[in-house]
Design a protein around this motif. Structure first.
Motif, PDB file in Angstrom:
ATOM      1  N   ASP A   1     -11.839  -0.378 -15.889  1.00  0.00           N
ATOM      2  CA  ASP A   1     -10.649   0.262 -16.363  1.00  0.00           C
ATOM      3  C   ASP A   1     -10.855   0.978 -17.372  1.00  0.00           C
ATOM      4  OD1 ASP A   1      -7.968   0.668 -16.743  1.00  0.00           O
ATOM      5  OD2 ASP A   1      -7.636  -1.419 -17.115  1.00  0.00           O
TER       6      ASP A   1
ATOM      7  N   GLY B   1      -2.490   2.481 -12.926  1.00  0.00           N
ATOM      8  CA  GLY B   1      -4.113   2.116 -14.121  1.00  0.00           C
ATOM      9  C   GLY B   1      -5.111   3.457 -13.497  1.00  0.00           C
TER      10      GLY B   1
ATOM     11  N   TYR C   1      -9.399   3.720 -13.203  1.00  0.00           N
ATOM     12  CA  TYR C   1     -11.046   3.019 -12.463  1.00  0.00           C
ATOM     13  C   TYR C   1     -11.466   3.836 -12.722  1.00  0.00           C
ATOM     14  CZ  TYR C   1      -6.521  -0.613 -12.452  1.00  0.00           C
ATOM     15  OH  TYR C   1      -5.760  -1.916 -13.125  1.00  0.00           O
TER      16      TYR C   1
END
Length: 137
Positions: free
Chosen positions: A43, A99, A101
């Motif tokens: 992450d 998000g 990643y």
């Protein structure tokens, strides 16, 4: 002449609704994990992007807004050296959180209850080891 000008100005302004949002060369390597499990990935953080979802009283096309949000998220993720993005929620008022990643070359596993898109079942398991190929062109 004045009436023609009054009719043309709004048409010209609305025709330019692409806003110039284009993918950067680095973002070409960023994939979108719509329904995939990214728990095995590193992450790198959260990216929040926004675009205009209406011009005056006119709402913009929802698909166009979503497309622009994804392009902007991929552009931002590329600057963070991410190779995968995943939406963290639905767009709201032209804004969406994603998000970012770093998954590397790992294949992304589908989320529970979702079949991988575009991956047909193994032909050898259904046909006793026989594979078929399309004929013709």
């Amino acid at each position: 002449m004045r009436k023609t000008l009054l009719l043309l100005v709004p048409a010209v302004l609305l025709s330019g609704c692409t806003w110039g949002i284009t993918p950067t060369p680095a973002s070409q390597n960023v994939r979108t994990a719509w329904n995939s499990d990214v728990s095995a990935c590193r992450d790198l953080g959260k990216v929040t992007v926004s675009v205009l979802n209406h011009v005056g009283p006119v709402d913009r096309n929802d698909i166009k807004v979503r497309d622009e949000l994804q392009v902007m998220a991929r552009n931002q993720a590329a600057t963070m050296h991410a190779d995968t993005i995943k939406p963290l929620g639905e767009p709201s008022n032209g804004e969406q959180a994603w998000g970012a990643y770093q998954c590397g070359t790992r294949a992304l596993a589908p989320a529970a209850g979702h079949a991988p898109a575009g991956n047909p079942p193994d032909a050898s398991s259904e046909t006793g080891g026989t594979k078929t190929y399309p004929i013709g062109g």
